[in-house]
Design a protein around this motif. Structure first.
Motif, PDB file in Angstrom:
ATOM      1  N   CYS A   1       5.513   8.494   3.904  1.00  0.00           N
ATOM      2  CA  CYS A   1       6.466   9.381   3.224  1.00  0.00           C
ATOM      3  C   CYS A   1       6.123  10.863   3.350  1.00  0.00           C
ATOM      4  CB  CYS A   1       6.573   9.004   1.749  1.00  0.00           C
ATOM      5  SG  CYS A   1       5.123   9.463   0.759  1.00  0.00           S
ATOM      6  N   ASP A   2       4.862  11.186   3.491  1.00  0.00           N
ATOM      7  CA  ASP A   2       4.376  12.570   3.577  1.00  0.00           C
ATOM      8  C   ASP A   2       4.620  13.402   2.328  1.00  0.00           C
ATOM      9  OD1 ASP A   2       3.325  12.238   6.150  1.00  0.00           O
ATOM     10  OD2 ASP A   2       5.225  12.772   7.092  1.00  0.00           O
ATOM     11  N   VAL A   3       4.966  12.764   1.208  1.00  0.00           N
ATOM     12  CA  VAL A   3       5.205  13.515  -0.028  1.00  0.00           C
ATOM     13  C   VAL A   3       4.562  12.864  -1.251  1.00  0.00           C
ATOM     14  CG1 VAL A   3       7.287  14.724   0.723  1.00  0.00           C
ATOM     15  CG2 VAL A   3       7.487  12.458  -0.304  1.00  0.00           C
ATOM     16  N   GLN A   4       3.613  11.996  -1.051  1.00  0.00           N
ATOM     17  CA  GLN A   4       2.794  11.436  -2.125  1.00  0.00           C
ATOM     18  C   GLN A   4       3.562  10.504  -3.061  1.00  0.00           C
ATOM     19  OE1 GLN A   4       0.745  14.558  -4.237  1.00  0.00           O
ATOM     20  NE2 GLN A   4      -0.564  13.149  -5.332  1.00  0.00           N
ATOM     21  N   VAL A   5       4.468   9.702  -2.519  1.00  0.00           N
ATOM     22  CA  VAL A   5       5.189   8.779  -3.398  1.00  0.00           C
ATOM     23  C   VAL A   5       5.019   7.307  -3.027  1.00  0.00           C
ATOM     24  CG1 VAL A   5       6.920  10.466  -4.102  1.00  0.00           C
ATOM     25  CG2 VAL A   5       7.387   8.984  -2.156  1.00  0.00           C
ATOM     26  N   CYS A   6       4.519   6.980  -1.834  1.00  0.00           N
ATOM     27  CA  CYS A   6       4.494   5.573  -1.424  1.00  0.00           C
ATOM     28  C   CYS A   6       3.120   4.919  -1.523  1.00  0.00           C
ATOM     29  CB  CYS A   6       5.049   5.418  -0.015  1.00  0.00           C
ATOM     30  SG  CYS A   6       3.966   6.030   1.289  1.00  0.00           S
ATOM     31  N   GLY A   7       2.041   5.692  -1.505  1.00  0.00           N
ATOM     32  CA  GLY A   7       0.700   5.136  -1.620  1.00  0.00           C
ATOM     33  C   GLY A   7       0.108   4.582  -0.339  1.00  0.00           C
TER      34      GLY A   7
ATOM     35  N   GLU B   1     -12.124   8.055  -6.372  1.00  0.00           N
ATOM     36  CA  GLU B   1     -10.786   8.234  -6.936  1.00  0.00           C
ATOM     37  C   GLU B   1      -9.730   8.139  -5.843  1.00  0.00           C
ATOM     38  OE1 GLU B   1      -9.961   8.592 -10.194  1.00  0.00           O
ATOM     39  OE2 GLU B   1     -12.085   8.251 -10.619  1.00  0.00           O
ATOM     40  N   PRO B   2      -8.624   7.437  -6.106  1.00  0.00           N
ATOM     41  CA  PRO B   2      -7.562   7.351  -5.102  1.00  0.00           C
ATOM     42  C   PRO B   2      -6.840   8.692  -4.943  1.00  0.00           C
ATOM     43  CG  PRO B   2      -6.919   6.182  -7.102  1.00  0.00           C
ATOM     44  CD  PRO B   2      -8.320   6.672  -7.316  1.00  0.00           C
ATOM     45  N   VAL B   3      -6.644   9.099  -3.688  1.00  0.00           N
ATOM     46  CA  VAL B   3      -5.892  10.313  -3.388  1.00  0.00           C
ATOM     47  C   VAL B   3      -4.911  10.026  -2.263  1.00  0.00           C
ATOM     48  CG1 VAL B   3      -7.781  11.860  -4.095  1.00  0.00           C
ATOM     49  CG2 VAL B   3      -7.518  11.272  -1.696  1.00  0.00           C
ATOM     50  N   SER B   4      -3.837  10.764  -2.257  1.00  0.00           N
ATOM     51  CA  SER B   4      -2.863  10.676  -1.168  1.00  0.00           C
ATOM     52  C   SER B   4      -3.342  11.599  -0.057  1.00  0.00           C
ATOM     53  CB  SER B   4      -1.478  11.103  -1.654  1.00  0.00           C
ATOM     54  OG  SER B   4      -0.998  10.211  -2.622  1.00  0.00           O
ATOM     55  N   SER B   5      -3.783  11.013   1.037  1.00  0.00           N
ATOM     56  CA  SER B   5      -4.330  11.829   2.119  1.00  0.00           C
ATOM     57  C   SER B   5      -3.255  12.636   2.839  1.00  0.00           C
ATOM     58  CB  SER B   5      -5.104  10.964   3.110  1.00  0.00           C
ATOM     59  OG  SER B   5      -4.273  10.010   3.732  1.00  0.00           O
ATOM     60  N   CYS B   6      -1.981  12.293   2.614  1.00  0.00           N
ATOM     61  CA  CYS B   6      -0.891  13.029   3.263  1.00  0.00           C
ATOM     62  C   CYS B   6      -0.613  14.365   2.601  1.00  0.00           C
ATOM     63  CB  CYS B   6       0.388  12.195   3.310  1.00  0.00           C
ATOM     64  SG  CYS B   6       1.219  12.002   1.709  1.00  0.00           S
ATOM     65  N   THR B   7      -1.144  14.578   1.398  1.00  0.00           N
ATOM     66  CA  THR B   7      -0.928  15.847   0.704  1.00  0.00           C
ATOM     67  C   THR B   7      -2.234  16.511   0.289  1.00  0.00           C
ATOM     68  OG1 THR B   7      -0.666  14.715  -1.416  1.00  0.00           O
ATOM     69  CG2 THR B   7       1.358  15.200  -0.176  1.00  0.00           C
TER      70      THR B   7
ATOM     71  N   ILE C   1       3.816   1.383  -2.943  1.00  0.00           N
ATOM     72  CA  ILE C   1       5.050   0.640  -2.709  1.00  0.00           C
ATOM     73  C   ILE C   1       4.847  -0.375  -1.587  1.00  0.00           C
ATOM     74  CG2 ILE C   1       7.455   0.826  -1.962  1.00  0.00           C
ATOM     75  CD1 ILE C   1       7.413   3.681  -3.174  1.00  0.00           C
ATOM     76  N   CYS C   2       5.278  -1.603  -1.857  1.00  0.00           N
ATOM     77  CA  CYS C   2       5.291  -2.665  -0.848  1.00  0.00           C
ATOM     78  C   CYS C   2       6.747  -2.986  -0.557  1.00  0.00           C
ATOM     79  CB  CYS C   2       4.569  -3.912  -1.361  1.00  0.00           C
ATOM     80  SG  CYS C   2       4.678  -5.290  -0.209  1.00  0.00           S
ATOM     81  N   ARG C   3       7.102  -3.005   0.690  1.00  0.00           N
ATOM     82  CA  ARG C   3       8.494  -3.235   1.047  1.00  0.00           C
ATOM     83  C   ARG C   3       8.782  -4.668   1.485  1.00  0.00           C
ATOM     84  NH1 ARG C   3       7.120   1.990   2.350  1.00  0.00           N
ATOM     85  NH2 ARG C   3       8.568   3.548   1.553  1.00  0.00           N
ATOM     86  N   CYS C   4       7.747  -5.516   1.609  1.00  0.00           N
ATOM     87  CA  CYS C   4       8.071  -6.845   2.130  1.00  0.00           C
ATOM     88  C   CYS C   4       7.341  -8.007   1.461  1.00  0.00           C
ATOM     89  CB  CYS C   4       7.868  -6.900   3.643  1.00  0.00           C
ATOM     90  SG  CYS C   4       6.216  -6.514   4.198  1.00  0.00           S
ATOM     91  N   THR C   5       6.149  -7.847   0.931  1.00  0.00           N
ATOM     92  CA  THR C   5       5.413  -8.984   0.395  1.00  0.00           C
ATOM     93  C   THR C   5       5.948  -9.409  -0.961  1.00  0.00           C
ATOM     94  OG1 THR C   5       3.409  -8.346   1.547  1.00  0.00           O
ATOM     95  CG2 THR C   5       3.134  -9.831  -0.303  1.00  0.00           C
TER      96      THR C   5
END
Length: 166
Positions: free
Chosen positions: A47-53, A62-68, A140-144
């Motif tokens: 996503c490049d905007v820190q919403v999908c994980g 600590e978990p961080v969004s590497s895309c932002t 976000i998981c889109r298939c499982t």
């Protein structure tokens, strides 16, 4: 307009247990450094905007969004990606729980889910289902489907609690 050289910044960090020294541009994102410079392709870009994980990595646990996250922010820190979990070809208990509970389908979200699970279980070794749902709500998981993922987190928690006494 005159082209100028962009100054670089020297960064020292520990990535998956190994010390790395990098000269980076101030604008470089952590995901770019991990994937393009260090070859750690388990870190996914979506996503490049820190919403999908999907791009989640751990920085000092600590978990961080590497895309932002700017890469310069890891200076002096410990970074863990999915590639850093298995030891000598043996899956980490969290990874094994995801496999055993069929919490993986396409696998695109799995690295971020697994790393978020690791952070959660480090903070709360026996989370409730509601706590797991809240903690993983940024992934976000889109298939499982989420039931198997929730089962995997429960299973991983049991495995980790069991290994503490050994």
């Amino acid at each position: 307009m005159v082209a100028r050289d962009i100054a670089t910044i020297h960064v020292s960090a520990t990535v998956n247990g190994e010390r790395v020294e990098l000269d980076i541009e101030p604008r470089e994102l952590l995901i770019q450094v991990l994937r393009d410079r260090l070859g750690l392709h388990g870190v996914k870009q979506s996503c490049d905007v820190q919403v999908c994980g999907v791009c989640t990595v751990l920085v000092d646990g600590e978990p961080v969004s590497s895309c932002t996250t700017l890469a310069l922010e890891i200076d002096g820190k410990h970074v863990e990606t999915i590639e850093g979990l298995a030891t000598d070809g043996i899956l980490d208990p969290i990874q094994q729980a995801y496999v055993d509970c069929a919490a993986i389908q396409c696998g695109f979200c799995t690295p971020g889910m697994v790393l978020s699970t690791k952070a959660l279980l480090a903070q709360s070794p026996s989370p409730t289902r509601d706590e797991v749902k809240t903690y993983l709500s940024g992934n976000i998981c889109r298939c499982t489907g989420y039931w198997n993922i929730l089962d995997a987190v429960d299973d991983a928690a049991r495995r980790l609690r069991g290994s503490e006494g050994q």
